[in-house]
Write an enzyme that holds these catalytic residues in place. Structure first.
Site, PDB file in Angstrom:
ATOM      1  N   ASP A   1       7.346  53.614 -57.859  1.00 55.96           N
ATOM      2  CA  ASP A   1       6.086  54.306 -57.313  1.00 55.96           C
ATOM      3  C   ASP A   1       4.909  53.916 -58.025  1.00 55.96           C
ATOM      4  O   ASP A   1       4.950  53.971 -59.281  1.00 55.96           O
ATOM      5  CB  ASP A   1       6.279  55.991 -57.473  1.00 55.96           C
ATOM      6  CG  ASP A   1       5.138  56.742 -56.736  1.00 55.96           C
ATOM      7  OD1 ASP A   1       5.201  56.789 -55.609  1.00 55.96           O
ATOM      8  OD2 ASP A   1       4.575  57.407 -57.578  1.00 55.96           O
TER       9      ASP A   1
ATOM     10  N   GLU B   1       6.155  49.764 -54.681  1.00 56.74           N
ATOM     11  CA  GLU B   1       5.486  50.332 -53.773  1.00 56.74           C
ATOM     12  C   GLU B   1       4.081  49.839 -54.397  1.00 56.74           C
ATOM     13  O   GLU B   1       3.410  50.439 -55.244  1.00 56.74           O
ATOM     14  CB  GLU B   1       5.316  51.785 -53.622  1.00 56.74           C
ATOM     15  CG  GLU B   1       4.379  52.263 -52.740  1.00 56.74           C
ATOM     16  CD  GLU B   1       3.601  53.667 -53.299  1.00 56.74           C
ATOM     17  OE1 GLU B   1       2.902  54.222 -52.498  1.00 56.74           O
ATOM     18  OE2 GLU B   1       3.555  53.957 -54.498  1.00 56.74           O
TER      19      GLU B   1
HETATM   20  C1  BGC Z   1       4.024  58.391 -52.970  1.00 56.53           C
HETATM   21  C2  BGC Z   1       3.335  59.730 -52.571  1.00 56.53           C
HETATM   22  C3  BGC Z   1       3.043  60.222 -53.737  1.00 56.53           C
HETATM   23  C4  BGC Z   1       2.205  59.301 -54.738  1.00 56.53           C
HETATM   24  C5  BGC Z   1       2.108  59.879 -56.096  1.00 56.53           C
HETATM   25  C6  BGC Z   1       3.121  57.461 -53.600  1.00 56.53           C
HETATM   26  O1  BGC Z   1       3.125  56.019 -53.711  1.00 56.53           O
HETATM   27  O2  BGC Z   1       4.801  57.577 -52.006  1.00 56.53           O
HETATM   28  O3  BGC Z   1       4.308  60.234 -51.799  1.00 56.53           O
HETATM   29  O4  BGC Z   1       2.385  61.269 -53.405  1.00 56.53           O
HETATM   30  O5  BGC Z   1       2.783  58.109 -54.957  1.00 56.53           O
HETATM   31  O6  BGC Z   1       3.306  59.880 -56.822  1.00 56.53           O
END
Ligand code: BGC
Length: 545
Positions: free
Chosen positions: A213, A278
Site C-alpha cells: 500500500d 501500489e
Molecule cells: C488504499 C486505500 C487507502 C489508502 C491509505 C490506498 O492506496 O488502496 O484504500 O485508503 O491507501 O492506506
C-alpha cells in the site's frame, strides 16, 4: 514452516505471478460467515470453490489486521493479528490451507506508510515528550508562526485538508491520509526492522505475496519542503499531481533502498513469493524503477484503470505499459477496477451501455500478456452504487472531500430474492452497506449457468486464457492489426495457433473476417458471408490454427 498451521506454499512455478489472474477480495464485502453484516475470513474460506471454478489463480485480500477501521482496515494497530471483525489467526490459517489445496495463491495487503493512531507506537509517541525517542518513530515537527500555530509545511492529505494535526503539547504530526493514520518515519532503523519481521511473519504463515500500500510514500524529502501550492492557496489539490508530477512526499529515490532490503527476504522463501506495488510516479520510467530482480515484482498500471472508452485511449495505455514491461523485463499488470475507484461499468457509461462496454473491456484485458487483476464483483457486471445515503457512507475521505469510495464497496450478491442476497448466512438481513434491489438479478446464483451472463463470460474467458497455447507466453507483446478507426485488433500466437482479440469501439457494427473462428464473444455474433458481425461496444476472440 511446514506444519498444519503453517502450510508450505504451492511450489509448482516460481514465475506464477507473471501471467496470473489475481482476484481482489475486499474482505469486508465479500462473504459474511458469522452474520454480523461484515465479510470475514471464514466467509472467504467457504467461497473458495467459487473462485477456483471462476478460474482465477490467486486472491489479493485487503487488510484484515487489528484495526479501529477508520479507513476500512488501512489503519493497522497490530500487523501480526486478525481483527476480531474478520476472524482470527486460526481462521486465516484454515483459509490459506484450503486455498492452497484448491490451487489458489494468497496475496495479503501490507500497509507500511502509516499505522493506526491506535498502534502502541503512536500511543507511546503521544505520551512521550517532543524530541523523545518514541516520537522518532513518526514524523513529528514543530509548527510555523509565532507560537507554532501553523502546520510545519503546506502538505495536503490525500483525503483532503492539511496533512498535519497538532497534539496538545503543540507539536504536529504528519498524516498523508486520515489523522487516524500517522505516517511512519522510515529513516528509523527500528521501523525498517519491524516491517522486515512482519514480512517474515506472514511469509512463515504461507502467504504467496504482498500488495504494498502507498509503496511510493514511505520516504519524505529531507527538510520536509513545501510543495508550493495547495487547495487553500491556489485551489489546486496536490493530489492532482499523482502520476503526473513530483511531490516531496512521494516517489523519493531513497524509497528503493527499502525494497532492495525486502527482495532478499521474499527470495529466501520457496515457491515464488512476490510483491506488487501500489505506486504512483511522474513517468512510466520512474514507475518502472520499483520493479526488477532486486526490488518488487510488479507495479499496478493505473493508466489502464484511467483509460476512457476509446480505441485511442486503450491503444496508448496498452502500448505504454507493454513498453515499460520491456524496460524492466517483467510483464505488466492490468486493472479495470479496484476498491478505490468507481466501478468500470459506471465509468464506461453505466446502465446497459456501461455493462456492454465493461464486458468487452474484460475480453480486452484478459487477452493481453501479463497479470490481470479482477476486482470482486466485476465478474458479475456490478455497477457503482451511486445512491448510498450520506449517513451510511463510511469512507473517511467523504467527510473531508465529499468524495466517497463506498459505491464500489457494496457487499457481493450471492443468491436469493432479498438484500443482501446471500452475503450473510441464510436469513441474515445485515450488511454494512445496502445492496440495491437491481442486484437480485446480478447475483452469482442468478447468473450461474445462464448462457451470455457476465459471470459465464468471465468463466469462459478465464478458461481459454489458461488453456489456449497462443496466450500461454508470459512475456513479449502483442501484434496490432490494421483495422478501421475505432476498432482495436491484436493477435498473440505461439507459431502454430493464433488468437485475435477484436474490440469494437467505433460506434457502428463491423464485419470481422479472416481471423478464424470465434471462441468467445461479449455479445452474440452473427455470421455474414465468410465473416462475423461484431456489434457496437462488443469484443470477441477468434482462433486460427
Ligand atoms: C488504499 C486505500 C487507502 C489508502 C491509505 C490506498 O492506496 O488502496 O484504500 O485508503 O491507501 O492506506
Amino acid at each position: 514452516m511446514t506444519d498444519a498451521t503453517n502450510p508450505a506454499p504451492l511450489t509448482s512455478d516460481d514465475d506464477w505471478w507473471r501471467s496470473a489472474v489475481v482476484y481482489q477480495v475486499y474482505v469486508r464485502s465479500f462473504a459474511d460467515a458469522n452474520g454480523d453484516g461484515v465479510g470475514d475470513l471464514q466467509g472467504i474460506r467457504e467461497r473458495l470453490p467459487y473462485l477456483r471454478d471462476l478460474g482465477v489463480d490467486a486472491l489479493w485480500l485487503t487488510p484484515f489486521y487489528t484495526s479501529p477501521q477508520v479507513d476500512a482496515g488501512y489503519d493497522v494497530a497490530d500487523y501480526r493479528d486478525v481483527d476480531p471483525l474478520f476472524g482470527s489467526l486460526t481462521d486465516f490459517d484454515a483459509m490459506i490451507t484450503d486455498a492452497h489445496a484448491l490451487g489458489l495463491r494468497i496475496i495479503v495487503d501490507l500497509v507500511p506508510n502509516h499505522t493506526s493512531s491506535q498502534h502502541p507506537w503512536f500511543s507511546a509517541a503521544l505520551a512521550a515528550a517532543p524530541g523523545s525517542p518514541e516520537r522518532e518513530f513518526y514524523l513529528f515537527a514543530d509548527g510555523k508562526g509565532e507560537n507554532g500555530e501553523l502546520p510545519p509545511n503546506d502538505w495536503e492529505s490525500i483525503f483532503g485538508g492539511p496533512a498535519w494535526t497538532r497534539v496538545p503539547d503543540g507539536q504536529w504530526y504528519l498524516h498523508l491520509f486520515d489523522p487516524a493514520q500517522p505516517d511512519l518515519n522510515w529513516r528509523h532503523p527500528q521501523v525498517r526492522a519491524e516491517f522486515e519481521d512482519v514480512l517474515r511473519f506472514w511469509l512463515d504463515r504461507g502467504v504467496d505475496g504482498f500488495r504494498i500500500d502507498v509503496a511510493h510514500g514511505m520516504i519524505k524529502a529531507e527538510g520536509l519542503p513545501d510543495v508550493g501550492f495547495n487547495s487553500m492557496t491556489t485551489g489546486q489539490r496536490q493530489s492532482e499531481l499523482l502520476g503526473k508530477g513530483r511531490l516531496p512526499y512521494f516517489d523519493q529515490d531513497e524509497v528503493h533502498d527499502i525494497y532492495r532490503a525486502w527482495r532478499p527476504i521474499l527470495d529466501s522463501y520457496p515457491g515464488g513469493r512476490m510483491a506488487v506495488a501500489e505506486a504512483w510516479a511522474e513517468t512510466p520510467q520512474r514507475l518502472a524503477r520499483y520493479i526488477g530482480p532486486d526490488e518488487l515484482h510488479q507495479a499496478f498500471s493505473f493508466d489502464f484503470l484511467d483509460a476512457t472508452w476509446s480505441a485511442d485511449s486503450f491503444r496508448k495505455v496498452i502500448d505504454t505499459a507493454l513498453a515499460e514491461s520491456t524496460i524492466v523485463g517483467a510483464p505488466t499488470t492490468w486493472v479495470l477496477s479496484n476498491h478505490d475507484r468507481q466501478r468500470h461499468v459506471t465509468r464506461y457509461g453505466d446502465g446497459e451501455v456501461g455493462l456492454r462496454r465493461a464486458r468487452a473491456a474484460a475480453l480486452l484485458m484478459l487477452a493481453l500478456p501479463g497479470c490481470a487483476y479482477v476486482y470482486q464483483g466485476e465478474e458479475l457486471g456490478l455497477p457503482e452504487v451511486l445512491d448510498i445515503p450520506d449517513e451510511l457512507r463510511q469512507d473517511p475521505a467523504f467527510l473531508r472531500t465529499g468524495e466517497s469510495r463506498d459505491g464500489c464497496r457494496v457487499p457481493i450478491p450471492w443468491s436469493g430474492e432479498l438484500a443482501p442476497y446471500g452475503f450473510g448466512p441464510q436469513g441474515c438481513e445485515l450488511s454494512w452497506l445496502p445492496a440495491p434491489a437491481t442486484w437480485r438479478a446480478l447475483s452469482v446464483a442468478a447468473q450461474t449457468g445462464v448462457p451470455g451472463s457476465t459471470l459465464e463470460l468471465y468463466r469462459a474467458a478465464l478458461r481459454i486464457r489458461h488453456e489456449h497455447p497462443a496466450l500461454a507466453g508470459t512475456t513479449g507483446g502483442v501484434t496490432w492489426l490494421e483495422t478501421e478507426p475505432g476498432v482495436l485488433a491484436f493477435h498473440r500466437t505461439d507459431g502454430a495457433t493464433t488468437l485475435t482479440c477484436v474490440v469494437n469501439i467505433s460506434g457502428a457494427v463491423v464485419v470481422v473476417e479472416g481471423y478464424g473462428r470465434p471462441i468467445v464473444a461479449s455479445e452474440e455474433l452473427t455470421e455474414q458471408g465468410p465473416g462475423h458481425v461484431l456489434p457496437v461496444d462488443a469484443a470477441a476472440w477468434f482462433e486460427r490454427r
